[in-house]
Design a protein around this motif. Structure first.
Motif, PDB file in Angstrom:
ATOM      1  N   TYR A  72       0.808  -1.177  -0.035  1.00 17.58           N
ATOM      2  CA  TYR A  72       0.087   0.078   0.068  1.00 17.58           C
ATOM      3  C   TYR A  72       0.857   1.369   0.122  1.00 17.58           C
ATOM      4  O   TYR A  72       1.613   1.374   0.867  1.00 17.58           O
ATOM      5  CB  TYR A  72      -0.701  -0.045   1.293  1.00 17.58           C
ATOM      6  N   VAL A  73       0.632   2.101  -0.888  1.00 19.48           N
ATOM      7  CA  VAL A  73       1.335   3.306  -1.042  1.00 19.48           C
ATOM      8  C   VAL A  73       0.386   4.378  -0.545  1.00 19.48           C
ATOM      9  O   VAL A  73      -0.580   4.656  -1.158  1.00 19.48           O
ATOM     10  CB  VAL A  73       1.857   3.654  -2.455  1.00 19.48           C
ATOM     11  N   GLU A  74       0.786   5.288   0.481  1.00 15.70           N
ATOM     12  CA  GLU A  74       0.131   6.352   0.932  1.00 15.70           C
ATOM     13  C   GLU A  74       0.077   7.450  -0.098  1.00 15.70           C
ATOM     14  O   GLU A  74       1.093   8.008  -0.329  1.00 15.70           O
ATOM     15  CB  GLU A  74       0.503   6.744   2.249  1.00 15.70           C
ATOM     16  N   GLU A  75      -1.085   7.783  -0.221  1.00 17.70           N
ATOM     17  CA  GLU A  75      -1.399   8.829  -1.304  1.00 17.70           C
ATOM     18  C   GLU A  75      -0.948  10.445  -0.657  1.00 17.70           C
ATOM     19  O   GLU A  75      -1.218  10.394   0.474  1.00 17.70           O
ATOM     20  CB  GLU A  75      -2.874   8.853  -2.125  1.00 17.70           C
ATOM     21  N   ASN A  76      -0.742  11.053  -1.494  1.00 20.64           N
ATOM     22  CA  ASN A  76      -0.185  12.492  -0.678  1.00 20.64           C
ATOM     23  C   ASN A  76      -1.589  13.348  -0.683  1.00 20.64           C
ATOM     24  O   ASN A  76      -2.227  13.369  -1.922  1.00 20.64           O
ATOM     25  CB  ASN A  76       0.735  13.287  -2.011  1.00 20.64           C
ATOM     26  N   ILE A  77      -2.018  13.692   0.501  1.00 24.55           N
ATOM     27  CA  ILE A  77      -2.942  14.453   0.709  1.00 24.55           C
ATOM     28  C   ILE A  77      -3.022  15.973   0.625  1.00 24.55           C
ATOM     29  O   ILE A  77      -2.121  16.334   1.417  1.00 24.55           O
ATOM     30  CB  ILE A  77      -3.483  14.029   2.304  1.00 24.55           C
ATOM     31  N   PRO A  78      -3.579  16.539  -0.062  1.00 24.47           N
ATOM     32  CA  PRO A  78      -3.282  18.083  -0.365  1.00 24.47           C
ATOM     33  C   PRO A  78      -3.673  18.814   0.938  1.00 24.47           C
ATOM     34  O   PRO A  78      -4.655  18.332   1.692  1.00 24.47           O
ATOM     35  CB  PRO A  78      -4.485  18.531  -1.488  1.00 24.47           C
ATOM     36  N   LEU A  79      -3.205  19.901   1.295  1.00 21.32           N
ATOM     37  CA  LEU A  79      -3.335  20.678   2.026  1.00 21.32           C
ATOM     38  C   LEU A  79      -4.879  21.142   2.716  1.00 21.32           C
ATOM     39  O   LEU A  79      -5.347  21.322   3.565  1.00 21.32           O
ATOM     40  CB  LEU A  79      -2.274  21.817   2.264  1.00 21.32           C
ATOM     41  N   ASP A  80      -5.245  21.107   1.333  1.00 20.73           N
ATOM     42  CA  ASP A  80      -6.788  21.952   1.577  1.00 20.73           C
ATOM     43  C   ASP A  80      -7.966  20.688   1.132  1.00 20.73           C
ATOM     44  O   ASP A  80      -8.930  20.944   0.926  1.00 20.73           O
ATOM     45  CB  ASP A  80      -6.909  22.947   0.274  1.00 20.73           C
ATOM     46  N   ALA A  81      -7.479  19.360   1.600  1.00 24.10           N
ATOM     47  CA  ALA A  81      -8.208  18.439   1.475  1.00 24.10           C
ATOM     48  C   ALA A  81      -9.537  18.522   2.571  1.00 24.10           C
ATOM     49  O   ALA A  81      -9.198  18.963   3.610  1.00 24.10           O
ATOM     50  CB  ALA A  81      -7.493  17.073   1.639  1.00 24.10           C
ATOM     51  N   PRO A  82     -10.761  18.025   2.095  1.00 24.15           N
ATOM     52  CA  PRO A  82     -11.906  18.008   3.130  1.00 24.15           C
ATOM     53  C   PRO A  82     -11.362  17.157   4.371  1.00 24.15           C
ATOM     54  O   PRO A  82     -10.904  16.285   4.450  1.00 24.15           O
ATOM     55  CB  PRO A  82     -13.166  17.240   2.181  1.00 24.15           C
ATOM     56  N   THR A  83     -11.937  17.728   5.451  1.00 26.62           N
ATOM     57  CA  THR A  83     -11.684  17.085   6.789  1.00 26.62           C
ATOM     58  C   THR A  83     -12.971  16.966   7.386  1.00 26.62           C
ATOM     59  O   THR A  83     -14.131  17.206   7.265  1.00 26.62           O
ATOM     60  CB  THR A  83     -10.854  18.019   7.740  1.00 26.62           C
ATOM     61  N   TYR A  84     -12.990  16.111   8.476  1.00 27.43           N
ATOM     62  CA  TYR A  84     -14.063  15.375   9.187  1.00 27.43           C
ATOM     63  C   TYR A  84     -13.425  14.743  10.489  1.00 27.43           C
ATOM     64  O   TYR A  84     -12.261  14.913  10.806  1.00 27.43           O
ATOM     65  CB  TYR A  84     -14.827  14.247   8.420  1.00 27.43           C
ATOM     66  N   GLY A  85     -14.366  14.120  11.086  1.00 28.56           N
ATOM     67  CA  GLY A  85     -13.861  13.248  12.464  1.00 28.56           C
ATOM     68  C   GLY A  85     -14.124  14.460  13.487  1.00 28.56           C
ATOM     69  O   GLY A  85     -14.275  15.520  13.545  1.00 28.56           O
ATOM     70  N   PHE A  86     -13.566  13.993  14.624  1.00 27.57           N
ATOM     71  CA  PHE A  86     -13.397  14.855  16.148  1.00 27.57           C
ATOM     72  C   PHE A  86     -12.987  16.161  15.846  1.00 27.57           C
ATOM     73  O   PHE A  86     -11.631  16.087  15.207  1.00 27.57           O
ATOM     74  CB  PHE A  86     -12.978  13.791  16.990  1.00 27.57           C
ATOM     75  N   ALA A  87     -13.336  17.177  16.132  1.00 33.99           N
ATOM     76  CA  ALA A  87     -12.985  18.621  15.890  1.00 33.99           C
ATOM     77  C   ALA A  87     -12.280  18.944  14.389  1.00 33.99           C
ATOM     78  O   ALA A  87     -11.598  19.755  13.992  1.00 33.99           O
ATOM     79  CB  ALA A  87     -11.602  18.831  16.953  1.00 33.99           C
ATOM     80  N   ASN A  88     -12.952  17.934  13.367  1.00 39.69           N
ATOM     81  CA  ASN A  88     -12.716  18.167  12.058  1.00 39.69           C
ATOM     82  C   ASN A  88     -11.098  18.143  11.785  1.00 39.69           C
ATOM     83  O   ASN A  88     -10.601  19.092  11.119  1.00 39.69           O
ATOM     84  CB  ASN A  88     -13.097  19.600  11.519  1.00 39.69           C
ATOM     85  N   THR A  89     -10.602  17.095  12.259  1.00 38.60           N
ATOM     86  CA  THR A  89      -9.183  17.034  12.462  1.00 38.60           C
ATOM     87  C   THR A  89      -8.490  15.690  11.484  1.00 38.60           C
ATOM     88  O   THR A  89      -7.280  15.681  11.352  1.00 38.60           O
ATOM     89  CB  THR A  89      -8.324  16.867  13.690  1.00 38.60           C
TER      90      THR A  89
END
Length: 580
Positions: A140-157
């Motif tokens: 598995y190769v971790e994809e590069n996540i852009p800085l402006d990617a949509p966030t979610y989860g606790f405290a939107n982190t």
């Protein structure tokens, strides 16, 4: 090392720590006391507590071991006598080391393995003998996540989580493509989904046929009993064990994140309270689905910016998705949410722990524990009591009208009410048009002997509309007088002088004619009203009224059948009279 079960108690002078370590090696037990930290060590147990206040080691401390239950009782004097240590029941917080945060980065991150030192033994790539070499393996190769990617989860982190999940787990949320959908787009899609899901017929059915729902509304939830009794909320041993297993970390949140976390808490508690009231505290296989679909935080990864947004979202979804979709029931759940918050952090944490347990045993909803619920269970133990009280007060003063939720509830109810009124008018008009003709009345005969029938014969002579009664009575009197010697003579006398002859008759049948207009007719004729016994007349009218009320829809058919039967009787009676 094992973390033992423990309990903290306090008085004005001492802090008491009860450590349950039944398999400890008592001879090797060590206890360290230093300001706000207490460490307990006794193989195989290790316990480190970070206290909310300072304690001191001045010779007054003591420790005892109870062999019956394998517990240590440790008494440590407080540095400041009379100081109250807050939050001693928040076990996860006390187990968290000072200064540890949730923003820790991985301890080791491999950037380049080209310069890696060789393993002298050459065994680092040893493969198990049962390994299937024919399976194609892809790292598995971790994809590069852009800085402006949509966030979610606790405290939107959190971000990029759903890209790593299996396809079947992606259905845990209703939001399509969570990692490619921004917050504004999420909210628009959620609102449209609720509009499409709302069923007006379902809503009106629950509105007018609410016997089962009323029973659920009257159900007394545990938080209602606790608020009324003013008892202190306490954790069970099972809940304490769950708290000990929570991750030990702290949270550094910005003000904007913190507001979203508090508002998200209201959303989660509403979903929990709905499920609890709908099942009367007995969770079932649908509980995880109910909680997740009622919460926009869990199903659409939404983030709220005002308390009104949370309440409107919760009420809307409670009228679109679950089993019971009634406005009064949803408002009762909203009251439950406020009462849970009134119990403080302890009451809220108990609900969050139960919600976490519900999701943990339901595939694939357990993923939402990692994204939200576990962090909420840890965070609430350090939440501000003042902010929680302020949120509770604001929620208790919140009033949402039906027009606010945007589902046209008032219009639906008004149209349904007009339709019901129209149906009632039609039925009333139909019933009012039904009449019973005098010669087609329903005849009730009795087998009891009568005393005098002079009034009956007089009534028959004075009213031609009641000729059927007179003819029937004449016929039955004729039958009674067949025992006399001169039958033909008496038949003739009865047809012409029925009034005189019937006064001497000992046996006769009373004929009670039920008419829908009998009250008016009887009121205008004193002689006719006296011919019936008062009790029989009242009872007959009461029975007639009950029959009409219970059988409106079948009344026309009953009358038709009665008319056909009476027409035959009338024909036969007229024939007998003419023969006489």
């Amino acid at each position: 090392m094992l973390t033992p079960a423990f309990e903290l108690l306090q008085d004005k002078t001492y802090l008491t720590i009860i450590v349950k370590a039944p398999y400890a090696k008592v001879s090797d037990t060590e206890i360290f006391i230093e300001d706000e930290e207490v460490r307990f060590f006794s193989k195989p147990y290790f316990l480190r507590l970070n206290l909310p206040g300072k304690v001191e080691e001045d010779g007054r401390e003591s420790a005892k071991y109870n062999t019956d239950d394998g517990s240590f009782t440790i008494k440590i004097p407080k540095a400041t006598e009379g100081e109250v240590f807050e939050g001693l029941d928040m076990l996860t917080k006390i187990l968290t080391p000072k200064g540890q945060t949730s923003a820790e980065s991985p301890l080791i991150q491999v950037l380049d393995s080209a310069n890696e030192a060789p393993n002298p033994e050459g065994t680092d790539l040893e493969i198990d003998e049962d390994f299937d070499w024919h399976i194609h393996q892809k790292v598995y190769v971790e994809e590069n996540i852009p800085l402006d990617a949509p966030t979610y989860g606790f405290a939107n982190t959190r971000c990029g989580v759903f890209k790593r999940l299996q396809e079947d787990i992606l259905e845990v949320v209703s939001l399509p493509d969570p990692d490619g959908c921004g917050l504004t787009e999420r909210r628009e899609k959620r609102a449209q989904s609720e509009e499409d899901k709302f069923d007006p017929d379902y809503y009106l059915a629950d509105l007018y046929e609410d016997d089962g729902i009323q029973d659920l509304i009257s159900y007394r939830a545990p938080w209602e009993k606790q608020l009324k009794s003013l008892e202190q909320v306490k954790f069970t041993d099972s809940e304490k064990e769950k708290m000990r297993n929570l991750p030990k970390k702290e949270y550094l949140l910005e003000e904007k994140q913190l507001i979203g976390v508090y508002l998200g808490l209201v959303d989660l508690l509403f979903a929990y309270a709905y499920n609890h009231r709908a099942t009367e505290g007995d969770d079932n296989v649908e509980s995880a689905w109910t909680v997740c679909n009622l919460s926009a935080t869990l199903s659409w990864l939404d983030v709220f910016h005002s308390l009104e947004d949370v309440v409107v979202s919760s009420l809307r979804r409670s009228l679109c998705y679950p089993l019971y979709r009634q406005w009064a029931f949803s408002n009762k759940v909203l009251t439950d949410t406020c009462q849970i918050l009134q119990l403080g952090k302890t009451g809220v944490l108990k609900c969050l722990l139960e919600m976490r347990d519900i999701l943990a045993h339901s595939y694939p909803y357990y993923i939402l524990n990692d994204l939200y619920i576990t962090d909420y269970c840890v965070w609430i133990q350090t939440a501000s009591d003042k902010r929680l009280a302020s949120l509770t007060e604001a929620l208790s003063m919140m009033s949402v009208k039906k027009d606010t939720v945007g589902l046209n509830l008032c219009t639906l109810e008004a149209e349904a009410g007009e339709e019901n009124d129209s149906n009632v008018d039609v039925i009333t008009e139909s019933v009012s048009q039904i009449s019973l003709h005098p010669h087609k009345g329903v005849l009730l005969s009795t087998s009891n002997n009568t005393k005098d029938s002079d009034d009956d014969s007089t009534d028959s002579e004075s009213s031609s509309s009641e000729s059927t009664e007179t003819d029937d009575e004449s016929t039955e009197t004729d039958d009674e007088s067949t025992e006399s010697d001169d039958e033909n003579s008496k038949i003739g006398d009865e047809s012409t002088k029925s009034g005189d002859e019937n006064t001497q008759s000992d046996d006769g049948n009373k004929l009670v004619v039920k008419y829908t207009e009998s009250e008016d007719r009887c009121a205008g004729n004193d002689n006719h009203s006296e011919k019936y016994d008062e009790d029989i007349q009242i009872e007959g009218m009461r029975k007639s009224e009950n029959v009409i009320n219970k059988n409106k829809t079948n009344l026309t058919e009953d009358i038709k059948q009665a008319n056909e039967s009476l027409a035959k009787d009338e024909s036969s009676l007229i024939s007998v009279v003419h023969m006489g």
